[in-house]
Design a protein around this motif. Sequence first.
Motif, PDB file in Angstrom:
ATOM      1  N   PRO A  20     -15.991   0.955 -14.270  1.00 26.84           N
ATOM      2  CA  PRO A  20     -14.975   1.211 -13.241  1.00 26.84           C
ATOM      3  C   PRO A  20     -13.651   1.603 -13.893  1.00 26.84           C
ATOM      4  O   PRO A  20     -13.247   0.999 -14.895  1.00 26.84           O
ATOM      5  CB  PRO A  20     -14.835  -0.135 -12.523  1.00 26.84           C
ATOM      6  CG  PRO A  20     -15.841  -1.045 -13.122  1.00 26.84           C
ATOM      7  CD  PRO A  20     -16.329  -0.450 -14.394  1.00 26.84           C
ATOM      8  N   ILE A  21     -12.994   2.603 -13.326  1.00 24.97           N
ATOM      9  CA  ILE A  21     -11.693   2.982 -13.902  1.00 24.97           C
ATOM     10  C   ILE A  21     -10.577   2.847 -12.866  1.00 24.97           C
ATOM     11  O   ILE A  21      -9.405   2.853 -13.214  1.00 24.97           O
ATOM     12  CB  ILE A  21     -11.713   4.408 -14.506  1.00 24.97           C
ATOM     13  CG1 ILE A  21     -12.271   5.428 -13.503  1.00 24.97           C
ATOM     14  CG2 ILE A  21     -12.528   4.437 -15.784  1.00 24.97           C
ATOM     15  CD1 ILE A  21     -12.106   6.868 -13.950  1.00 24.97           C
ATOM     16  N   SER A  22     -10.897   2.711 -11.586  1.00 22.85           N
ATOM     17  CA  SER A  22      -9.871   2.451 -10.571  1.00 22.85           C
ATOM     18  C   SER A  22     -10.568   1.877  -9.353  1.00 22.85           C
ATOM     19  O   SER A  22     -11.770   1.644  -9.371  1.00 22.85           O
ATOM     20  CB  SER A  22      -9.130   3.742 -10.214  1.00 22.85           C
ATOM     21  OG  SER A  22      -9.930   4.533  -9.349  1.00 22.85           O
ATOM     22  N   TRP A  23      -9.806   1.691  -8.274  1.00 25.78           N
ATOM     23  CA  TRP A  23     -10.393   1.177  -7.034  1.00 25.78           C
ATOM     24  C   TRP A  23     -11.428   2.118  -6.459  1.00 25.78           C
ATOM     25  O   TRP A  23     -12.278   1.717  -5.694  1.00 25.78           O
ATOM     26  CB  TRP A  23      -9.323   0.987  -5.960  1.00 25.78           C
ATOM     27  CG  TRP A  23      -8.295  -0.029  -6.309  1.00 25.78           C
ATOM     28  CD1 TRP A  23      -6.953   0.180  -6.414  1.00 25.78           C
ATOM     29  CD2 TRP A  23      -8.535  -1.399  -6.570  1.00 25.78           C
ATOM     30  NE1 TRP A  23      -6.331  -0.985  -6.748  1.00 25.78           N
ATOM     31  CE2 TRP A  23      -7.289  -1.971  -6.855  1.00 25.78           C
ATOM     32  CE3 TRP A  23      -9.676  -2.199  -6.627  1.00 25.78           C
ATOM     33  CZ2 TRP A  23      -7.146  -3.315  -7.171  1.00 25.78           C
ATOM     34  CZ3 TRP A  23      -9.540  -3.532  -6.932  1.00 25.78           C
ATOM     35  CH2 TRP A  23      -8.283  -4.078  -7.210  1.00 25.78           C
ATOM     36  N   VAL A  83     -14.976   0.581  -5.257  1.00 25.88           N
ATOM     37  CA  VAL A  83     -15.216  -0.327  -6.383  1.00 25.88           C
ATOM     38  C   VAL A  83     -14.702  -1.727  -6.044  1.00 25.88           C
ATOM     39  O   VAL A  83     -13.655  -1.884  -5.430  1.00 25.88           O
ATOM     40  CB  VAL A  83     -14.529   0.203  -7.649  1.00 25.88           C
ATOM     41  CG1 VAL A  83     -14.792  -0.715  -8.838  1.00 25.88           C
ATOM     42  CG2 VAL A  83     -15.011   1.614  -7.965  1.00 25.88           C
ATOM     43  N   ALA A 107      -6.974  -2.246 -13.053  1.00 21.34           N
ATOM     44  CA  ALA A 107      -8.305  -1.661 -12.902  1.00 21.34           C
ATOM     45  C   ALA A 107      -9.376  -2.747 -12.929  1.00 21.34           C
ATOM     46  O   ALA A 107      -9.230  -3.761 -13.606  1.00 21.34           O
ATOM     47  CB  ALA A 107      -8.563  -0.652 -14.029  1.00 21.34           C
ATOM     48  N   ALA A 108     -10.399  -2.528 -12.137  1.00 16.34           N
ATOM     49  CA  ALA A 108     -11.506  -3.480 -12.147  1.00 16.34           C
ATOM     50  C   ALA A 108     -12.189  -3.446 -13.505  1.00 16.34           C
ATOM     51  O   ALA A 108     -12.282  -2.393 -14.130  1.00 16.34           O
ATOM     52  CB  ALA A 108     -12.488  -3.123 -11.052  1.00 16.34           C
TER      53      ALA A 108
END
Lengths: 250, 230, 304
Positions: free
Chosen positions: B206-209, B225, C2-3
């Motif tokens: 994952p790199i962002s929502w 995400v 970030a997740a």
Amino acid sequence: MAGKSSSTPTYSPSITGNKKKKPPIITGSDWVRADGRHLHDCRPAYLRTGSVISASGSAYAEFGNTKVIVSVFGPRESKKAMMYSDTGRLNCNVSYTTFSTPVRGQAPETKDLSSTLHKALEGAIILKSFPKTTVDVFALVLESGGSDLPVITTCASLALADAGIMLYDIITSVSVSCVGKNIIIDPLSEEENYQDGSMVITCMPSRNEVTQMTVTGEWSTTSIHEAMQLCLDACSKLGKIMRTCLKEAA
Amino acid sequence: MKESAEEIFVTPGEVLGKPSELKPGKGAYISAHDNTVYASLTGFRSLTHPAADSDDPRPTVEVKGHKAHGPVPEPGAIVIARVTKVMAKMASADIICVGPKSVREKFTGTIRQQDVRATEIDKVEMHSSFRPGDIVRALVVSFNAKNNTVLFCLNPVYEESSFPSKASKDIEQLSLGDARAYYLSTAKNELGVVSAESAAGETMVPISWTEMQCPSTGQIEPRKVAKIGS
Amino acid sequence: MAATSGMNDLSSEMEVDAFRRLFPLRFHERHLRESIRPDGRPLGQARETTLTLGAVSSAHGSAISKIGSTSMLAAIKMEVMTPTVEAPDEGCLAVDFHMPPICSPLVRPGRPAELAPVLAKQLSDTISSSGMIDLKELCLVSGKAAWMVYLDIYCLDADGSLFDAALLSAVGAFTHLQIPIVSVNDDGRIVLISEGKNGGSKKKKEPVNEEKRKLELKSVPFSLTCVLHKEYILADPTSEEESIMETFLTVVLDSSFQLVSFNKPGGPGLAHTSAMQDCVTLARKRVKELQKALNEAISEMEID
């Protein structure tokens, strides 16, 4: 099946109030049945839980030559596309092996057995505890030796308890046959074949409630009363055997 | 607050006590019939005494510890599901875990467009939120026809209605989804896709929502995400 | 904000069992790399196996086999029939395999398992091609009467390697079989004499086959199913292993290790010659275990 000890318990009723009964005319009260039992003797009841690992819960019952396996699946997704229901559903199915009866392929009609089993169990299950989902109760009769339905019902109740399905009480079921003036408990297939009448009582022993009672054939009022007392007493004794079985499995 | 010394093994239908002395918890019920608390499960009887300042001095009796059936999704439960199908207005997913426990047999869940995220719900594009095969964390929602409040409480106590089946009081009409599927929501930060494979078959990072990236090709794919940890 | 990486956190928030359900292949491959299976077995080892002879008294022969939690009940019923014109001195054997709804969450009433007819055919072929039963032995009066043998196998609990357990239960049922006594009635027809109950009144009829109550089992077939996955060979797979790794191979050998049949019903994986040889080697080892289980069952029956 293997692993049975010689001390398999039985649940023959003891009726104290009916001692004054005049002796039956036809054969006398010491009449010994085909398998050596007296009129009011039940067959030894061998019960065991957890016989089918693939199921959520299961039980095996062997009463003489009557041998039954019941598997319980779920609560699981209801398969049939039905309306949403905030209580759970119970689905029952009974089948016989091809070799369960003396003549191959003469197993009884199982549709009504399935529906009778459903009705016998339904009242004891807390259906609200599994909204929207279904609990499946499947029975296979390995060998049909008489009193099949009460053995299936008893075995199914044990399998439900083994599966962790919430119950108001366990369910026990006992049948009697009326042969002439005699009432014989837990009849064999041969005895069922020449019976004049039959009675099956299914009850919740610790709550003293009957969930199902089926009476067929010819009965006099006094013998109906005696038969009910016999069944209820045997049911309560069978209940104790079932509780012992559940406690031993833990 | 547990009274461990007094554990007794019980089976369904065994008397646990009187309602004046005991409150029924999981695995127990009150019979209106004879005003008695009975066990409904097989297991050990356990008593939990209330806090000292509680209004109700009765201990709660529960039956537990024996083999239980597999978990069943309940409103308010967090589930892990595998997306099976993505359509314009909704996605289908197989529920595989309820809380930390895996189910014995899968249950079908539905994520509707309006339940994907909390904001701008009319702009949600289902195909940019989920792909078949994604693993999502979601909340089982229930609501009545009018609003989205959760009505159901976990571990409800089953009071017996007038036996055999005439329900004395209906619990409020609520929907656990349609006839079969459970409605799932990912409209919270910590809910959404927790694991996904890229087109190349790699587990993405994952790199962002809203995006995940394939570690081998560097390709970025859109997703709803889930934020992990706190 | 970030997740972070999903996977690691996911496995920490759920039980091992849940991880196993979500990522079954990863879970199993992690084990296979350590040369062990989730149930603790080495790859080439079969589960504990037992055989019990004589399970139902309504049949002429019966047995229950157990391999791990997979459980099978086989029973034989015999009926008198008129032999066919083509084979006047031979009896007939009908094999059926059933998967009742009690045996698996995947089977529902009214919707028979797809696997059942496939296994029925495979069992029937194996039993007849193994030469275990000599159909001529089933003859009572040439051209007039012979035995029709019904072998029905019921799966009571399905947890993989169903064929192996079914074949073992069938062998057990034939071992246990007591051929019923028949006699010629007044019309010259051959009928069964019901044993025990009213033996006295019917004794006047001369039994036709009093000295022949057992079938001679010529060569007994034993089988081992393996699952092939990448370079790994797993003997006696559970249903979970079967559902994740889809290439099977079943080897049937007789008690003198002669190959009876070799079955690889497709599957995504290909079996190389070396893998096939490895399976045969595993099967040879397995035959000894199964032969032992059969011998134990026989001696147990003799004690009772």
